[in-house]
Design a protein around this motif. Structure first.
Motif, short mmCIF file in Angstrom:
data_model
loop_
_atom_site.label_atom_id
_atom_site.label_comp_id
_atom_site.label_asym_id
_atom_site.label_seq_id
_atom_site.Cartn_x
_atom_site.Cartn_y
_atom_site.Cartn_z
N GLY A 36 0.85 -1.19 0.00
CA GLY A 36 0.00 0.00 0.00
C GLY A 36 0.88 1.24 0.00
O GLY A 36 1.73 1.42 -0.86
N GLY A 37 0.72 2.09 0.99
CA GLY A 37 1.57 3.28 1.12
C GLY A 37 2.60 3.11 2.23
O GLY A 37 2.92 4.08 2.92
N MET A 38 3.08 1.90 2.43
CA MET A 38 3.98 1.62 3.56
C MET A 38 5.17 0.79 3.11
O MET A 38 5.10 0.11 2.09
N ASN A 39 6.22 0.77 3.92
CA ASN A 39 7.37 -0.11 3.66
C ASN A 39 7.17 -1.44 4.39
O ASN A 39 6.31 -1.55 5.27
N ASP A 55 18.47 -14.26 17.85
CA ASP A 55 19.12 -14.47 16.55
C ASP A 55 18.31 -13.91 15.38
O ASP A 55 18.69 -14.09 14.22
N ALA A 56 17.20 -13.30 15.67
CA ALA A 56 16.35 -12.80 14.59
C ALA A 56 17.12 -11.77 13.76
O ALA A 56 17.86 -10.96 14.29
N ARG A 57 16.92 -11.85 12.45
CA ARG A 57 17.55 -10.89 11.53
C ARG A 57 16.46 -10.18 10.73
O ARG A 57 15.50 -10.82 10.32
N LEU A 58 16.65 -8.91 10.54
CA LEU A 58 15.63 -8.13 9.82
C LEU A 58 16.10 -7.75 8.43
O LEU A 58 17.25 -7.34 8.25
N VAL A 59 15.18 -7.88 7.49
CA VAL A 59 15.48 -7.51 6.11
C VAL A 59 14.38 -6.59 5.62
O VAL A 59 13.20 -6.85 5.89
N THR A 60 14.76 -5.55 4.93
CA THR A 60 13.77 -4.69 4.28
C THR A 60 14.21 -4.48 2.84
O THR A 60 15.42 -4.42 2.56
N PHE A 119 6.21 -7.39 8.73
CA PHE A 119 5.39 -6.27 9.16
C PHE A 119 5.54 -5.08 8.22
O PHE A 119 6.55 -4.96 7.52
N ALA A 120 4.50 -4.28 8.21
CA ALA A 120 4.53 -3.05 7.42
C ALA A 120 4.83 -1.90 8.37
O ALA A 120 4.56 -2.00 9.58
N CYS A 121 5.38 -0.83 7.84
CA CYS A 121 5.65 0.32 8.71
C CYS A 121 5.46 1.61 7.92
O CYS A 121 5.64 1.66 6.71
N GLY A 122 5.06 2.64 8.64
CA GLY A 122 4.86 3.94 8.03
C GLY A 122 4.40 4.90 9.10
O GLY A 122 4.06 4.48 10.22
N ALA A 133 0.83 3.81 9.60
CA ALA A 133 0.67 2.41 10.05
C ALA A 133 1.49 2.09 11.29
O ALA A 133 1.26 1.05 11.91
N VAL A 134 2.44 2.93 11.64
CA VAL A 134 3.41 2.68 12.72
C VAL A 134 4.11 1.36 12.40
O VAL A 134 4.92 1.32 11.46
N VAL A 135 3.82 0.30 13.12
CA VAL A 135 4.33 -1.04 12.80
C VAL A 135 3.11 -1.95 12.85
O VAL A 135 2.46 -2.06 13.88
N THR A 136 2.78 -2.55 11.72
CA THR A 136 1.57 -3.37 11.62
C THR A 136 1.92 -4.74 11.07
O THR A 136 2.49 -4.84 9.98
N PRO A 137 1.62 -5.81 11.82
CA PRO A 137 1.98 -7.14 11.34
C PRO A 137 1.18 -7.57 10.12
O PRO A 137 0.01 -7.20 9.98
N VAL A 138 1.81 -8.35 9.27
CA VAL A 138 1.12 -8.98 8.14
C VAL A 138 0.92 -10.45 8.53
O VAL A 138 1.88 -11.10 8.95
N GLY A 139 -0.32 -10.94 8.40
CA GLY A 139 -0.61 -12.30 8.87
C GLY A 139 -0.77 -13.31 7.77
O GLY A 139 -0.38 -14.47 7.90
N ARG A 140 -1.33 -12.86 6.63
CA ARG A 140 -1.70 -13.82 5.58
C ARG A 140 -1.49 -13.15 4.23
O ARG A 140 -1.75 -11.95 4.08
N VAL A 141 -1.02 -13.95 3.27
CA VAL A 141 -0.74 -13.41 1.93
C VAL A 141 -1.55 -14.20 0.92
O VAL A 141 -1.58 -15.44 0.95
N ARG A 142 -2.18 -13.47 0.03
CA ARG A 142 -2.97 -14.10 -1.04
C ARG A 142 -2.24 -13.77 -2.34
O ARG A 142 -1.88 -12.62 -2.60
N ASP A 143 -2.00 -14.81 -3.13
CA ASP A 143 -1.29 -14.59 -4.40
C ASP A 143 -1.85 -15.56 -5.43
O ASP A 143 -2.50 -16.55 -5.08
N ARG A 144 -1.54 -15.32 -6.70
CA ARG A 144 -2.10 -16.17 -7.78
C ARG A 144 -1.63 -17.63 -7.63
O ARG A 144 -2.31 -18.54 -8.05
N ASP A 145 -0.44 -17.82 -7.05
CA ASP A 145 0.06 -19.19 -6.90
C ASP A 145 -0.33 -19.82 -5.57
O ASP A 145 0.24 -20.83 -5.17
#
Ligand code: COI
Length: 355
Positions: free
Chosen positions: A228-231, A241-246, A296-299, A302-314
């Motif tokens: 949307g309008g967020m990163n 040990d968590a690593r973050l990627v953007t 998660f998305a951020c802006g 949106a501040v920091v908003t988790p993404v739970g589920r992804v819908r895609d053509r595959d």
């Protein structure tokens, strides 16, 4: 011109949502090629009177910003990174052949509106004042050329949560029909013309039962760019040990202030952080294998908003357990702690505003 009526019924104050609860004041300044900027004036938030042939309306020579002012732990008020927003506003303006609003003028306008409408924050210190600076081409002219006249406005609204009061995970649709930004285009600046064309994709997402759309790159339609309008951020691994990627800023992504702040905050919290290109196939495969545990998305909104589920053509896939993960929760709290002055601000992001 009509002054808007006081829009502070208790219902609005209790649940301001996002974008409805405009406050009482705005700052206005005008620019002409001959005389430059007028002295900005603080006045009531009023309807505008404009010529129907105004360049901004027809050719989208319009840029904006979004930033917030927060109630601090000691009851004072501070804006978050307004100098950085001023710098991005100037870059956006330059990209659209518009005059820059000097940073000092931008900052004074932030301060004046916050000072005038600080009482909107009294009811609930968790609410924020979302400031919306806007610059548009105001000359009546329909030749396709840069305007010789511009208007700068700084308005504000009381903000609760962008996705409601709760921070529930959002579901997203990967857009396969539309593209947000192209190389050489305007994806890396904040112009109005980036947002209108996103709305049909957003409607598709809603029709598919999702709240938001995920944008892929325009050239190969593989690399994840924004939501949307967020990163976006992805978490690989868990615990210490968590690593973050953007997604890296390839020129088609908006360099978000929240994205940038989280890169610093996450490193400060001890997480490894990196900016990389990541494909939608990698996202799916690594979610299915458990390598990616959170997204998660951020802006600003949106501040920091988790993404739970992804819908895609595959096929659809879940991220982790579909609930807010521990890293997302921790980073959201750490960001809000800085913004509300509850922890140290070593980077000097807070701009105190004396009321
Ligand atoms: C913000 O996060 O403040 C933005 O500007 C994006 C918004 C238009 C959804």
């Amino acid at each position: 011109m009509t002054t808007l009526v006081d829009t502070r019924p208790s219902k609005v104050m209790a649940n301001p949502g996002h974008g409805d609860a405009f406050t009482d004041h705005m700052v206005t300044a005008h620019w002409t090629r001959a005389d430059g900027w007028t002295v900005p004036q603080l006045g009531p938030l009023v309807n505008l009177s404009m010529h129907p042939g105004m360049i901004g309306l027809h050719y989208a020579q319009v840029v904006f910003e979004g930033l917030k002012a927060f109630v601090q732990a000691d009851g004072s008020i501070a804006a978050f990174r307004p100098r950085d927003n001023a710098a991005r506003f100037a870059r956006s303006a330059a990209r659209l052949a518009m005059p820059e609003v000097p940073a000092s003028m931008f900052l004074s306008a932030v301060e004046e509106v916050v000072r005038a409408d600080a009482d909107w924050l009294l009811d609930n210190p968790q609410h924020t004042l979302y400031l919306r600076p806007l610059l548009y081409a105001s000359e009546a002219q329909l030749m396709l050329r840069a305007s010789n006249e511009y208007t700068f406005l700084m308005m504000a609204f009381l903000a609760g949560g962008f996705f409601g009061d709760q921070v529930d995970p959002v579901s997203v649709l990967v857009s396969r029909d539309f593209t947000r930004a192209v190389p050489g285009g305007t994806g890396n600046v904040k112009c109005a013309a980036n947002y209108g064309p996103s709305l049909l994709a957003q409607r598709q997402a809603q029709e598919a039962g999702c709240q938001q759309v995920v944008w892929l790159d325009a050239a190969e339609h593989r690399f994840i760019e924004e939501m949307g309008g967020m990163n976006l951020f992805f978490v690989r691994g868990s615990g210490a040990d968590a690593r973050l990627v953007t997604p890296e800023l390839t020129g088609t992504l908006l360099p978000g202030m929240t994205r940038n702040s989280l890169l610093t905050i996450a490193a400060r919290e001890g997480y490894a952080v990196s900016e990389e290109r990541i494909t939608v196939d990698e996202w799916r495969d690594q979610c299915l294998s458990g390598a990616i545990t959170e997204t998660f998305a951020c802006g600003t909104a949106a501040v920091v908003t988790p993404v739970g589920r992804v819908r895609d053509r595959d096929g659809d896939f879940m991220i982790g357990t579909g609930t807010m993960g521990a890293v997302t929760r921790r980073l959201r709290a750490a960001l809000l702690d800085v913004q509300h002055g509850r922890t140290a601000d070593p980077a000097g992001w807070l701009h105190p505003i004396t009321i």
